[in-house]
Design a protein around this motif. Structure first.
Motif, PDB file in Angstrom:
ATOM      1  N   ILE A 198       0.862  -1.194   0.000  1.00  0.00           N
ATOM      2  CA  ILE A 198       0.000   0.000   0.000  1.00  0.00           C
ATOM      3  C   ILE A 198       0.886   1.228   0.000  1.00  0.00           C
ATOM      4  O   ILE A 198       1.826   1.333   0.800  1.00  0.00           O
ATOM      5  CB  ILE A 198      -0.943   0.013   1.224  1.00  0.00           C
ATOM      6  CG1 ILE A 198      -2.151  -0.894   0.987  1.00  0.00           C
ATOM      7  CG2 ILE A 198      -1.426   1.436   1.528  1.00  0.00           C
ATOM      8  CD1 ILE A 198      -3.127  -0.946   2.152  1.00  0.00           C
ATOM      9  N   HIS A 199       0.601   2.141  -0.901  1.00  0.00           N
ATOM     10  CA  HIS A 199       1.269   3.449  -0.928  1.00  0.00           C
ATOM     11  C   HIS A 199       0.234   4.502  -0.533  1.00  0.00           C
ATOM     12  O   HIS A 199      -0.753   4.712  -1.227  1.00  0.00           O
ATOM     13  CB  HIS A 199       1.823   3.711  -2.339  1.00  0.00           C
ATOM     14  CG  HIS A 199       2.290   5.136  -2.545  1.00  0.00           C
ATOM     15  ND1 HIS A 199       2.238   5.749  -3.788  1.00  0.00           N
ATOM     16  CD2 HIS A 199       2.793   6.060  -1.689  1.00  0.00           C
ATOM     17  CE1 HIS A 199       2.694   6.971  -3.684  1.00  0.00           C
ATOM     18  NE2 HIS A 199       3.041   7.195  -2.422  1.00  0.00           N
ATOM     19  N   CYS A 200       0.455   5.137   0.615  1.00  0.00           N
ATOM     20  CA  CYS A 200      -0.436   6.207   1.067  1.00  0.00           C
ATOM     21  C   CYS A 200       0.409   7.404   1.475  1.00  0.00           C
ATOM     22  O   CYS A 200       1.625   7.311   1.633  1.00  0.00           O
ATOM     23  CB  CYS A 200      -1.312   5.743   2.235  1.00  0.00           C
ATOM     24  SG  CYS A 200      -0.395   5.321   3.736  1.00  0.00           S
ATOM     25  N   ALA A 201      -0.240   8.538   1.644  1.00  0.00           N
ATOM     26  CA  ALA A 201       0.475   9.758   2.030  1.00  0.00           C
ATOM     27  C   ALA A 201      -0.530  10.807   2.488  1.00  0.00           C
ATOM     28  O   ALA A 201      -1.738  10.689   2.243  1.00  0.00           O
ATOM     29  CB  ALA A 201       1.310  10.300   0.866  1.00  0.00           C
ATOM     30  N   ASP A 202      -0.024  11.828   3.164  1.00  0.00           N
ATOM     31  CA  ASP A 202      -0.823  13.018   3.495  1.00  0.00           C
ATOM     32  C   ASP A 202      -2.106  12.662   4.245  1.00  0.00           C
ATOM     33  O   ASP A 202      -3.182  13.174   3.935  1.00  0.00           O
ATOM     34  CB  ASP A 202      -1.127  13.810   2.219  1.00  0.00           C
ATOM     35  CG  ASP A 202       0.140  14.238   1.505  1.00  0.00           C
ATOM     36  OD1 ASP A 202       0.829  15.119   2.029  1.00  0.00           O
ATOM     37  OD2 ASP A 202       0.454  13.660   0.452  1.00  0.00           O
ATOM     38  N   LEU A 203      -1.964  11.813   5.253  1.00  0.00           N
ATOM     39  CA  LEU A 203      -3.117  11.442   6.065  1.00  0.00           C
ATOM     40  C   LEU A 203      -3.553  12.599   6.969  1.00  0.00           C
ATOM     41  O   LEU A 203      -4.729  12.745   7.266  1.00  0.00           O
ATOM     42  CB  LEU A 203      -2.790  10.214   6.913  1.00  0.00           C
ATOM     43  CG  LEU A 203      -2.636   8.885   6.161  1.00  0.00           C
ATOM     44  CD1 LEU A 203      -1.321   8.779   5.425  1.00  0.00           C
ATOM     45  CD2 LEU A 203      -2.745   7.725   7.122  1.00  0.00           C
ATOM     46  N   HIS A 204      -2.587  13.380   7.430  1.00  0.00           N
ATOM     47  CA  HIS A 204      -2.839  14.576   8.247  1.00  0.00           C
ATOM     48  C   HIS A 204      -3.741  14.266   9.444  1.00  0.00           C
ATOM     49  O   HIS A 204      -4.719  14.975   9.702  1.00  0.00           O
ATOM     50  CB  HIS A 204      -3.415  15.698   7.390  1.00  0.00           C
ATOM     51  CG  HIS A 204      -2.426  16.300   6.446  1.00  0.00           C
ATOM     52  ND1 HIS A 204      -1.508  17.246   6.839  1.00  0.00           N
ATOM     53  CD2 HIS A 204      -2.190  16.065   5.129  1.00  0.00           C
ATOM     54  CE1 HIS A 204      -0.755  17.584   5.802  1.00  0.00           C
ATOM     55  NE2 HIS A 204      -1.141  16.872   4.761  1.00  0.00           N
ATOM     56  N   LEU A 205      -3.398  13.203  10.158  1.00  0.00           N
ATOM     57  CA  LEU A 205      -4.155  12.852  11.360  1.00  0.00           C
ATOM     58  C   LEU A 205      -4.017  13.963  12.398  1.00  0.00           C
ATOM     59  O   LEU A 205      -2.960  14.566  12.555  1.00  0.00           O
ATOM     60  CB  LEU A 205      -3.638  11.534  11.939  1.00  0.00           C
ATOM     61  CG  LEU A 205      -3.682  10.314  11.005  1.00  0.00           C
ATOM     62  CD1 LEU A 205      -3.109   9.086  11.714  1.00  0.00           C
ATOM     63  CD2 LEU A 205      -5.096  10.034  10.515  1.00  0.00           C
ATOM     64  N   ASP A 206      -5.079  14.227  13.107  1.00  0.00           N
ATOM     65  CA  ASP A 206      -5.164  15.284  14.122  1.00  0.00           C
ATOM     66  C   ASP A 206      -5.273  16.680  13.513  1.00  0.00           C
ATOM     67  O   ASP A 206      -4.990  17.674  14.193  1.00  0.00           O
ATOM     68  CB  ASP A 206      -3.978  15.236  15.094  1.00  0.00           C
ATOM     69  CG  ASP A 206      -4.439  15.023  16.531  1.00  0.00           C
ATOM     70  OD1 ASP A 206      -5.649  14.816  16.744  1.00  0.00           O
ATOM     71  OD2 ASP A 206      -3.593  15.061  17.444  1.00  0.00           O
TER      72      ASP A 206
END
Length: 362
Positions: free
Chosen positions: A4-12
């Motif tokens: 899985i390639h993910c990015a920029d989740l910006h949690l919180d």
């Protein structure tokens, strides 16, 4: 091998620019839940690696709930390696709060670091002002493996001496890269890098503002190690989607007439009721038009989870129509039309002036 390639989740993320305090709190939890759903998807679909290409968090001081949720997701899935490259929004706060780094949490630094999985090599580096000078020349990759390279920044054709997060695509060509896994851009993009590879931004997991409209999610790479080839799939698990709906209200004379145009466009678009929708009113309106944005916003508030209405209409004013008008309204319009104000300001001044002359609240 599946990655899985993910990015920029910006949690919180604070989420307060458009939403109420209650909605912002709910959206923060929904975004965190989408991260958990992605990890569950990985566990249920034979994913070996979750590659996070920057901006896992949105703030330097990560809340205890978010820290614990992310840590538990990693610890409770020892069969999945989490490769975490920190972006411009990330800090060491999350890592410093851990008693020890889990074995399956792999980190990158400001030097090229490679993690190997048979015939798959994942190489990454965290860009800064100091390593810009040597980052491209120091990247050396084997020709006989499937090479994934991960970076966080804005891709362009050439280097930038002043911006640490600028990624030069030309300097990454012909480096034996099969898949350039990027983060920083919040919408999905996948383009050819060179004859061998592609570069890809997966975008964010959930849209947070109306500059992040449309489907959001992550990319699943299914790699055939023998042929050094891969198939790609974009997967969306978003709780909600943001949309921008442009509605032409040319010729409308009242808010209710504009509402009818909006309702027709909403019916055509058929967005889910849980969506966040920005309605942008466009077109040309006469000076006598009564257009109340607050009234329209309230009228459509129950259609979706969140509704925002913006007025981008133009005021259609013919100077000749008021050239000989002896009324106060005519004098006011002539004065504004003859002024040196920009055209868009003239329209707004005339609209506000006519409302004031009519005794309406501005």
């Amino acid at each position: 091998m599946k990655i899985i390639h993910c990015a920029d989740l910006h949690l919180d993320s604070r989420m307060t620019s458009n939403l109420t305090k209650e909605q912002a709190k709910e959206r923060k939890i929904e975004i965190l839940r989408t991260f958990s759903h992605m990890v569950s998807y990985a566990a249920n679909n034979g994913i070996h690696v979750i590659l996070i290409a920057g901006d896992l968090f949105d703030t330097r001081n990560v809340s205890a709930t978010v820290r614990n949720t992310v840590r538990d997701a990693i610890v409770n899935h020892p069969g999945i390696d989490f490769l975490y490259l920190r972006g411009n929004h990330d800090s060491d706060n999350f890592l410093n709060k851990m008693d020890e780094i889990p074995d399956n949490l792999k980190l990158f630094s400001d030097r090229w670091t490679t993690y190997s999985y048979g015939k798959v090599a994942i190489t990454g580096l965290e860009l800064n002002q100091e390593n810009q000078a040597y980052v491209y020349n120091s990247l050396v990759l084997s020709n006989d493996v499937y090479n994934i390279v991960t970076l966080h920044g804005q891709a362009g054709d050439y280097r930038s001496g002043s911006h640490a997060e600028h990624i030069s695509l030309n300097d990454l060509k012909n480096k034996n890269i099969n898949y350039l896994a990027l983060g920083h851009v919040h919408s999905y993009q996948c383009e050819k890098l060179d004859a061998r590879g592609v570069y890809c931004y997966p975008g964010c997991l959930e849209g947070r503002g109306f500059d992040e409209c449309g489907k959001k999610g992550f990319v699943v790479l299914d790699i055939d190690e023998t042929s050094r080839s891969a198939t790609m799939e974009f997967v969306s698990l978003s709780v909600r989607t943001l949309y921008e709906l442009r509605v032409d209200v040319t010729g409308c004379l009242t808010s209710n007439e504009a509402a009818k145009c909006i309702d027709e466009e909403i019916c055509t678009a058929a967005y889910p009721s849980g969506s966040l929708v920005k309605i942008v009113l466009t077109g040309n309106l006469g000076v006598e038009c009564e257009l109340n944005i607050d009234y329209l916003t309230e009228m459509f508030a129950d259609y979706f989870y969140f509704v925002k209405i913006e007025d981008d209409t133009k005021l259609s004013v013919s100077y000749s129509d008021y050239e000989k008008d002896a009324s106060l309204k005519g004098e006011f319009i002539r004065m504004v039309m003859a002024s040196n104000l920009p055209e868009e300001q003239k329209s707004e001044v005339i609209r506000c002036g006519l409302m004031a002359l009519a005794g309406e609240e501005i």
